[in-house]
Enzyme design. Structure first.
Site, PDB file in Angstrom:
ATOM      1  CB  VAL A 122      33.537  66.894  34.153  1.00 26.13           C
ATOM      2  CG1 VAL A 122      33.699  66.447  32.722  1.00 26.13           C
ATOM      3  CG2 VAL A 122      33.217  68.379  34.212  1.00 26.13           C
ATOM      4  CB  CYS A 126      33.843  76.453  34.995  1.00 28.67           C
ATOM      5  SG  CYS A 126      33.914  74.680  34.910  1.00 28.67           S
ATOM      6  CB  THR A 150      42.441  72.561  33.719  1.00 30.46           C
ATOM      7  OG1 THR A 150      41.018  72.698  33.581  1.00 30.46           O
ATOM      8  CG2 THR A 150      42.919  71.423  32.850  1.00 30.46           C
TER       9      THR A 150
HETATM   10  N1  LIG Z   1      32.645  71.212  37.450  1.00 29.29           N
HETATM   11  C1  LIG Z   1      32.076  71.749  36.393  1.00 29.29           C
HETATM   12  O1  LIG Z   1      30.965  72.249  36.458  1.00 29.29           O
HETATM   13  C2  LIG Z   1      32.762  71.739  35.045  1.00 29.29           C
HETATM   14  C3  LIG Z   1      31.997  72.046  33.901  1.00 29.29           C
HETATM   15  C4  LIG Z   1      32.609  72.036  32.670  1.00 29.29           C
HETATM   16  C5  LIG Z   1      33.974  71.763  32.574  1.00 29.29           C
HETATM   17  N2  LIG Z   1      34.699  71.487  33.703  1.00 29.29           N
HETATM   18  C6  LIG Z   1      36.108  71.177  33.527  1.00 29.29           C
HETATM   19  O2  LIG Z   1      36.261  69.767  33.621  1.00 29.29           O
HETATM   20  C7  LIG Z   1      37.512  69.437  34.235  1.00 29.29           C
HETATM   21  C8  LIG Z   1      37.280  68.564  35.453  1.00 29.29           C
HETATM   22  O3  LIG Z   1      36.525  69.312  36.395  1.00 29.29           O
HETATM   23  P1  LIG Z   1      35.728  68.617  37.571  1.00 29.29           P
HETATM   24  O4  LIG Z   1      34.852  69.692  38.135  1.00 29.29           O
HETATM   25  O5  LIG Z   1      35.116  67.344  37.128  1.00 29.29           O
HETATM   26  O6  LIG Z   1      36.921  68.317  38.594  1.00 29.29           O
HETATM   27  P2  LIG Z   1      36.861  67.332  39.855  1.00 29.29           P
HETATM   28  O7  LIG Z   1      37.945  67.788  40.770  1.00 29.29           O
HETATM   29  O8  LIG Z   1      35.469  67.254  40.374  1.00 29.29           O
HETATM   30  O9  LIG Z   1      37.217  65.920  39.257  1.00 29.29           O
HETATM   31  C9  LIG Z   1      38.456  65.603  38.716  1.00 29.29           C
HETATM   32  C10 LIG Z   1      38.843  64.220  39.180  1.00 29.29           C
HETATM   33  O10 LIG Z   1      40.075  63.864  38.525  1.00 29.29           O
HETATM   34  C11 LIG Z   1      40.800  63.060  39.421  1.00 29.29           C
HETATM   35  N3  LIG Z   1      42.169  62.981  38.980  1.00 29.29           N
HETATM   36  C12 LIG Z   1      43.175  63.889  39.106  1.00 29.29           C
HETATM   37  N4  LIG Z   1      44.304  63.422  38.539  1.00 29.29           N
HETATM   38  C13 LIG Z   1      44.018  62.203  38.015  1.00 29.29           C
HETATM   39  C14 LIG Z   1      44.755  61.235  37.303  1.00 29.29           C
HETATM   40  N5  LIG Z   1      46.037  61.421  37.005  1.00 29.29           N
HETATM   41  N6  LIG Z   1      44.143  60.094  36.958  1.00 29.29           N
HETATM   42  C15 LIG Z   1      42.847  59.866  37.274  1.00 29.29           C
HETATM   43  N7  LIG Z   1      42.086  60.763  37.949  1.00 29.29           N
HETATM   44  C16 LIG Z   1      42.661  61.915  38.299  1.00 29.29           C
HETATM   45  C17 LIG Z   1      40.573  63.725  40.773  1.00 29.29           C
HETATM   46  O11 LIG Z   1      40.841  62.848  41.839  1.00 29.29           O
HETATM   47  C18 LIG Z   1      39.109  64.101  40.672  1.00 29.29           C
HETATM   48  O12 LIG Z   1      38.251  63.112  41.207  1.00 29.29           O
HETATM   49  C19 LIG Z   1      38.183  70.774  34.532  1.00 29.29           C
HETATM   50  O13 LIG Z   1      39.007  71.132  33.478  1.00 29.29           O
HETATM   51  C20 LIG Z   1      37.014  71.734  34.602  1.00 29.29           C
HETATM   52  O14 LIG Z   1      37.392  73.058  34.309  1.00 29.29           O
HETATM   53  C21 LIG Z   1      34.115  71.446  34.934  1.00 29.29           C
END
Ligand SMILES: NC(=O)c1ccc[n+]([C@@H]2O[C@H](COP(=O)([O-])OP(=O)(O)OC[C@H]3O[C@@H](n4cnc5c(N)ncnc54)[C@H](O)[C@@H]3O)[C@@H](O)[C@H]2O)c1
Length: 437
Positions: free
Chosen positions: A20, A269, A93
């Protein structure tokens, strides 16, 4: 949108550079903002600094050009957030082992953010979560850390991320952005920021409406896809092709939305967010039967696939320790993400049945499953011929489906990828009523 709101934002910090956060950071950079891409994973930051993408949807050149234009600064130094005018939080999350919301990562991030917050900053949460998180978890943590008051000294919003990795039809900016704020002023600032990068901004009346919007979207998908998976298993028993039924049903120009069967829903998700809603509902003394059943059906899918494959191998007199080869372990096509992938459940079930399992996924070099590391093996005629059964698990666009069908002794296709491909009776499409083959 007022002119003053527009002038407020020049530098943006995006916390979390994953599926994201990275595309969002690059979109801000492309639209002329200076962007700090913050992540605790120093390997990701190093890769970004080298102009290397770890996401199939993001090209190396996008990163390189944003960095060389001085628009994008990847960093693992959290304290850099103080420089930003707006901070967008995109951290994971997940669920805990009891399948309840686990906000530990978010709490840690906002706890730290609070200590660096300065007057006038706008903080927007994009992570998917249950209604009330921004108001009751994020707000107090930021106020406690900063000693300031939200809505007066700094501003808070929530905007659900609706990105669809692997979808080249809708880029991030083309997906209408739902935006909310703690107060009218917070909403004005958040709306002003997003309207500079998204084609369409949809403002809603409260943080909770925006939070629940995301959970409605994903619960809707979980329930409908689980239903079509259950429906497909009924079709198998009735010897009727579910794919043909769906194709016929969708000729109705209104009142029907097609969903397609598969080996189960994965990802960060769709299987996760509805359980955030369920948890919140239970706290309020209510309960979604639909979510409960859909979750159960979804969790049963790897066992359904394993049982079908076992029955096939028995019918074809395969040896006890038959070799099962899986094409694709990503939870959906064209992505390199295995989080919550049903493949991680399917592999242990096949191993427990005594089978020798290997896989090929062009996007996923290795996975942890059944207590060991599996490495993606080369897929060639020999690998395909040596398998007693090839499972088409993920239908990546690059799947060489004709070659698989031509070389494999048996193919169990969970995605209808082999539809229309000539075969010699060696292909079973899940849901197509071909169980008797
Ligand atoms: N992947 C999807 O398709 C998608 C779509 C819509 C919404 N979301 C939501 O978006 C959010 C993120 O999902 P994602 O898929 O990008 O996750 P991800 O695991 O790909 O990325 C999250 C990143 O956050 C970093 N991180 C963790 N703690 C941190 C901190 N304290 N400071 C800085 N960086 C930190 C991690 O190292 C990781 O690189 C979630 O809530 C998810 O449900 C995801």
């Amino acid at each position: 949108m007022t002119g003053s709101a527009e002038r407020l934002f020049r530098k943006i910090a995006v916390i979390g550079q994953g599926y994201v956060g990275l595309p969002l950071a690059l979109l801000f950079a492309k639209k002329g903002f200076t962007v700090l891409g913050i992540d605790v994973d120093s390997r990701k930051i190093e890769a970004l600094r080298q102009g290397q993408s770890y996401l199939p949807d993001v090209r190396d050149e996008e990163i390189e050009s944003s960095i060389s234009a001085g628009q994008f600064y990847p960093t693992d130094r959290f304290s850099d957030v103080t420089e930003a005018d707006a901070i967008v939080i995109c951290v994971p999350t997940p669920l805990n082992t009891q399948h309840s919301p686990d906000l530990t990562i978010l709490e840690k991030a906002v706890g730290e953010l609070g200590t660096y917050l300065r007057r006038g900053q706008l903080v927007i949460l994009e992570s998917s979560t249950f209604p009330g998180t921004t108001r009751d978890v994020v707000r107090p943590a930021l106020e406690k850390g900063s000693g300031m008051t939200a809505g007066i000294d700094f501003f808070i919003g929530y905007s659900p991320e609706r990105i669809d990795p692997g979808n080249d039809k809708f880029g991030v900016e083309q997906i209408p952005k739902v935006v909310s704020g703690l107060s009218a002023e917070c909403l004005e600032y958040a709306g002003a920021l997003y309207s500079r990068i998204f084609d369409e901004v949809v403002t809603v009346s409260s943080l909770e409406v925006a939070e629940l919007t995301k959970l409605l979207e994903n619960s809707h998908r979980l329930i409908n896809i689980s239903f079509i998976n259950e429906f497909a298993s009924i079709c198998d028993e009735l010897n009727i092709d579910v794919w043909e039924v769906i194709a016929a049903a969708k000729t109705k120009p209104f009142g029907f939305t097609p969903y397609y069967p598969g080996p189960g829903i994965g990802g960060h998700c769709i299987p996760v967010d509805p359980l955030y809603l369920q948890w919140k509902a239970q706290k309020s003394g209510v309960w979604s039967k639909f979510i409960q059943i859909a979750d159960e059906v979804n969790r049963s899918m790897p066992a359904y696939v394993a049982d079908r494959v076992k029955a096939l191998l028995v019918r074809h007199s395969a040896p006890e320790h038959a070799h099962v080869f899986i094409y694709g372990v990503a939870y959906k096509k064209d992505i390199n993400d295995v989080r919550e992938s049903p493949a991680l459940e399917l592999i242990p079930l096949l191993v427990q049945s005594g089978y020798d399992v290997s896989y090929h996924d062009p996007y996923i070099p290795e996975i942890e499953a059944a207590g060991r590391t599996y490495r993606s093996v080369d897929m060639n005629e020999d690998t395909l011929r040596s398998a007693h059964c090839v499972i088409i698990f993920t239908d990546h666009s690059v799947i060489p489906v004709e070659a698989i069908v031509a070389a494999a002794r048996l193919v169990f296709d969970t995605r209808n990828a082999t539809s229309g491909v000539p075969h010699h009776g060696n292909v079973i499409r899940m849901g197509a009523g071909e169980g008797a083959l």
